[in-house]
Design a protein around this motif. Structure first.
Motif, PDB file in Angstrom:
ATOM      1  N   ALA A   1       6.511   0.966 -11.898  1.00 56.13           N
ATOM      2  CA  ALA A   1       7.688   1.614 -11.306  1.00 56.13           C
ATOM      3  C   ALA A   1       7.283   2.263  -9.980  1.00 56.13           C
ATOM      4  N   LEU A   2       6.981   1.430  -9.001  1.00 58.65           N
ATOM      5  CA  LEU A   2       6.501   1.915  -7.712  1.00 58.65           C
ATOM      6  C   LEU A   2       7.639   2.608  -6.961  1.00 58.65           C
ATOM      7  N   PRO A   3       7.482   3.872  -6.581  1.00 53.61           N
ATOM      8  CA  PRO A   3       8.580   4.587  -5.911  1.00 53.61           C
ATOM      9  C   PRO A   3       9.066   3.898  -4.643  1.00 53.61           C
ATOM     10  N   PHE A   4       8.145   3.397  -3.842  1.00 53.33           N
ATOM     11  CA  PHE A   4       8.572   2.720  -2.614  1.00 53.33           C
ATOM     12  C   PHE A   4       9.388   1.472  -2.932  1.00 53.33           C
ATOM     13  N   GLY A   5       8.976   0.711  -3.939  1.00 48.64           N
ATOM     14  CA  GLY A   5       9.705  -0.493  -4.310  1.00 48.64           C
ATOM     15  C   GLY A   5      11.101  -0.177  -4.808  1.00 48.64           C
ATOM     16  N   ILE A   6      11.229   0.858  -5.632  1.00 50.71           N
ATOM     17  CA  ILE A   6      12.552   1.254  -6.126  1.00 50.71           C
ATOM     18  C   ILE A   6      13.430   1.722  -4.970  1.00 50.71           C
ATOM     19  N   PHE A   7      12.866   2.505  -4.064  1.00 51.96           N
ATOM     20  CA  PHE A   7      13.626   2.987  -2.906  1.00 51.96           C
ATOM     21  C   PHE A   7      14.082   1.824  -2.023  1.00 51.96           C
ATOM     22  N   LEU A   8      13.188   0.866  -1.770  1.00 53.78           N
ATOM     23  CA  LEU A   8      13.537  -0.279  -0.940  1.00 53.78           C
ATOM     24  C   LEU A   8      14.676  -1.086  -1.550  1.00 53.78           C
ATOM     25  N   MET A   9      14.584  -1.375  -2.852  1.00 48.72           N
ATOM     26  CA  MET A   9      15.620  -2.178  -3.492  1.00 48.72           C
ATOM     27  C   MET A   9      16.929  -1.394  -3.603  1.00 48.72           C
ATOM     28  N   ARG A  10      16.851  -0.104  -3.831  1.00 42.67           N
ATOM     29  CA  ARG A  10      18.072   0.702  -3.901  1.00 42.67           C
ATOM     30  C   ARG A  10      18.797   0.681  -2.576  1.00 42.67           C
ATOM     31  N   GLN A  11      18.079   0.868  -1.483  1.00 41.82           N
ATOM     32  CA  GLN A  11      18.710   0.887  -0.174  1.00 41.82           C
ATOM     33  C   GLN A  11      19.289  -0.482   0.181  1.00 41.82           C
ATOM     34  N   THR A  12      18.596  -1.541  -0.221  1.00 42.31           N
ATOM     35  CA  THR A  12      19.093  -2.885   0.070  1.00 42.31           C
ATOM     36  C   THR A  12      20.355  -3.181  -0.726  1.00 42.31           C
ATOM     37  N   MET A  13      20.362  -2.840  -2.015  1.00 38.77           N
ATOM     38  CA  MET A  13      21.513  -3.142  -2.869  1.00 38.77           C
ATOM     39  C   MET A  13      22.691  -2.213  -2.582  1.00 38.77           C
ATOM     40  N   TYR A  14      22.421  -1.053  -2.056  1.00 41.80           N
ATOM     41  CA  TYR A  14      23.503  -0.110  -1.759  1.00 41.80           C
ATOM     42  C   TYR A  14      24.450  -0.678  -0.706  1.00 41.80           C
ATOM     43  N   ALA A  15      23.919  -1.543   0.163  1.00 38.31           N
ATOM     44  CA  ALA A  15      24.744  -2.117   1.238  1.00 38.31           C
ATOM     45  C   ALA A  15      25.597  -3.284   0.763  1.00 38.31           C
ATOM     46  N   ILE A  16      25.386  -3.765  -0.461  1.00 35.66           N
ATOM     47  CA  ILE A  16      26.182  -4.882  -0.983  1.00 35.66           C
ATOM     48  C   ILE A  16      27.562  -4.356  -1.378  1.00 35.66           C
TER      49      ILE A  16
ATOM     50  N   PHE B   1      24.088  -9.476 -11.965  1.00 37.02           N
ATOM     51  CA  PHE B   1      22.793  -9.092 -11.404  1.00 37.02           C
ATOM     52  C   PHE B   1      21.988 -10.312 -10.966  1.00 37.02           C
ATOM     53  N   SER B   2      21.941 -11.348 -11.806  1.00 38.00           N
ATOM     54  CA  SER B   2      21.070 -12.493 -11.549  1.00 38.00           C
ATOM     55  C   SER B   2      21.660 -13.489 -10.560  1.00 38.00           C
ATOM     56  N   GLN B   3      22.991 -13.634 -10.535  1.00 36.85           N
ATOM     57  CA  GLN B   3      23.601 -14.677  -9.708  1.00 36.85           C
ATOM     58  C   GLN B   3      24.273 -14.147  -8.436  1.00 36.85           C
ATOM     59  N   ILE B   4      24.473 -12.856  -8.353  1.00 42.83           N
ATOM     60  CA  ILE B   4      25.097 -12.289  -7.152  1.00 42.83           C
ATOM     61  C   ILE B   4      24.137 -11.352  -6.413  1.00 42.83           C
ATOM     62  N   ILE B   5      23.570 -10.402  -7.142  1.00 40.27           N
ATOM     63  CA  ILE B   5      22.720  -9.395  -6.495  1.00 40.27           C
ATOM     64  C   ILE B   5      21.391 -10.000  -6.039  1.00 40.27           C
ATOM     65  N   LEU B   6      20.689 -10.673  -6.935  1.00 42.11           N
ATOM     66  CA  LEU B   6      19.354 -11.179  -6.595  1.00 42.11           C
ATOM     67  C   LEU B   6      19.369 -12.176  -5.435  1.00 42.11           C
ATOM     68  N   PRO B   7      20.272 -13.183  -5.414  1.00 39.25           N
ATOM     69  CA  PRO B   7      20.279 -14.065  -4.228  1.00 39.25           C
ATOM     70  C   PRO B   7      20.586 -13.336  -2.932  1.00 39.25           C
ATOM     71  N   THR B   8      21.372 -12.283  -2.995  1.00 39.81           N
ATOM     72  CA  THR B   8      21.733 -11.545  -1.783  1.00 39.81           C
ATOM     73  C   THR B   8      20.547 -10.770  -1.229  1.00 39.81           C
ATOM     74  N   VAL B   9      19.698 -10.253  -2.110  1.00 40.77           N
ATOM     75  CA  VAL B   9      18.568  -9.409  -1.666  1.00 40.77           C
ATOM     76  C   VAL B   9      17.263 -10.197  -1.647  1.00 40.77           C
ATOM     77  N   ARG B  10      17.347 -11.523  -1.560  1.00 42.20           N
ATOM     78  CA  ARG B  10      16.131 -12.338  -1.588  1.00 42.20           C
ATOM     79  C   ARG B  10      15.139 -11.981  -0.479  1.00 42.20           C
ATOM     80  N   PRO B  11      15.572 -11.735   0.769  1.00 38.89           N
ATOM     81  CA  PRO B  11      14.584 -11.323   1.787  1.00 38.89           C
ATOM     82  C   PRO B  11      13.850 -10.039   1.423  1.00 38.89           C
ATOM     83  N   ALA B  12      14.570  -9.062   0.895  1.00 34.85           N
ATOM     84  CA  ALA B  12      13.917  -7.815   0.490  1.00 34.85           C
ATOM     85  C   ALA B  12      12.960  -8.051  -0.668  1.00 34.85           C
ATOM     86  N   LEU B  13      13.311  -8.945  -1.588  1.00 32.86           N
ATOM     87  CA  LEU B  13      12.421  -9.287  -2.698  1.00 32.86           C
ATOM     88  C   LEU B  13      11.123  -9.903  -2.182  1.00 32.86           C
TER      89      LEU B  13
END
Length: 281
Positions: A154-169, A188-200
């Motif tokens: 549960a890396l804090p930076f990773g959680i923060f990065l993904m939260r900020q990326t998904m917040y804009a969806i 989550f798997s078919q809408i969110i994940l493909p959208t945040v693929r660059p951040a992943l």
């Protein structure tokens, strides 16, 4: 009448200066890697010769054979690949799920928990080294791979990065999918994940590098040479009296290969993740 921009002597001179500066910077960045490659072809005595050698030498095979003969470097490479890959995959799952929860759900104490998460970003890893070691001792996890993988998933930076990326969806995308009958996992798997693929992809590179280059914590919890990761194995090549720098630099060069392969594999998505926040909509 259309205006035609003519490049004058002043602009041409500015362009030449800029190109020269960029080329010089590129050479300065590449030079250490080139010297590392050349140094692996020389023995320990010839590496620090004056003037320095910039052409390949005759000791490449000797350094390579000596590295695997005198150490368990092959086993250490396998250990690092296994640990770093497992940590990256599990870390992506945990950070993405946690970021999704912080970005798209409302629950009691959400602000307080996210604030505490941000505070932990300011804490150096050395602060938690002793308590984490005591926990590993109490669990009996010393000299094991789970001691390297599980504590920092549960890396804090990773959680923060993904939260900020998904917040804009836009939430409307998720609501439309739910109206069409999609459950939460499908959203989550078919809408969110493909959208945040660059951040992943960017997070995958960060997680892999963080685990691959980690030295202090593996040095503390790993006890046997059979379980050493690459940084610990390289440190074991440095003796008290003498150090075979030919083998050490050979191991350093080999340790760069998995990282380069990963970056080349994810380069397009990584660059897209960087540019995503730089383009004005």
């Amino acid at each position: 009448m259309t205006d035609i921009n003519i490049v004058g002597p002043k602009n041409r001179g500015r362009s030449i200066v800029l190109t020269t500066a960029i080329a010089a910077g590129a050479v300065l960045m590449i030079l250490p890697f080139y010297w590392l490659l050349i140094a692996t072809t020389y023995g320990a005595r010839d590496i620090f010769a004056t003037p320095p050698n910039f052409l390949p030498g005759p000791a490449f095979v000797d350094n390579l054979v000596g590295l695997f003969r005198d150490t368990m470097f092959g086993r250490s490479m396998i250990n690092s690949v296994l640990v770093s890959t497992t940590y990256t995959v599990l870390g992506l799952i945990v950070c993405t799920a946690a970021g999704y929860a912080f970005a798209k759900f409302k629950f009691r104490g959400q602000g307080l928990m996210f604030g505490a998460l941000l505070v932990t970003l300011a804490l150096p890893s050395q602060v938690t080294l002793v308590p984490l070691f005591q926990i590993m001792v109490s669990l009996g996890w010393l000299d094991s791979f789970q001691a390297l993988i599980l504590p920092s998933l549960a890396l804090p930076f990773g959680i923060f990065l993904m939260r900020q990326t998904m917040y804009a969806i836009p939430d409307e995308m998720m609501q439309a999918a739910r109206i069409d009958g999609a459950n939460e996992f499908r959203v989550f798997s078919q809408i969110i994940l493909p959208t945040v693929r660059p951040a992943l992809s960017a997070l995958a590179i960060f997680l892999f590098l963080a685990q691959w280059n980690d030295f202090v914590y593996p040095l503390v919890v790993l006890r046997s040479p059979e379980s050493y990761t690459v940084p610990v194995a390289l440190a074991s090549l440095q003796g008290i009296g003498t150090t075979d720098y030919g083998q050490l630099l050979m191991g350093t060069m080999l340790s760069m290969l998995p990282v380069l392969i990963l970056f080349l594999f994810l380069q397009r998505q990584f660059v897209a993740g960087i540019l995503a926040g730089a383009v004005k909509q």
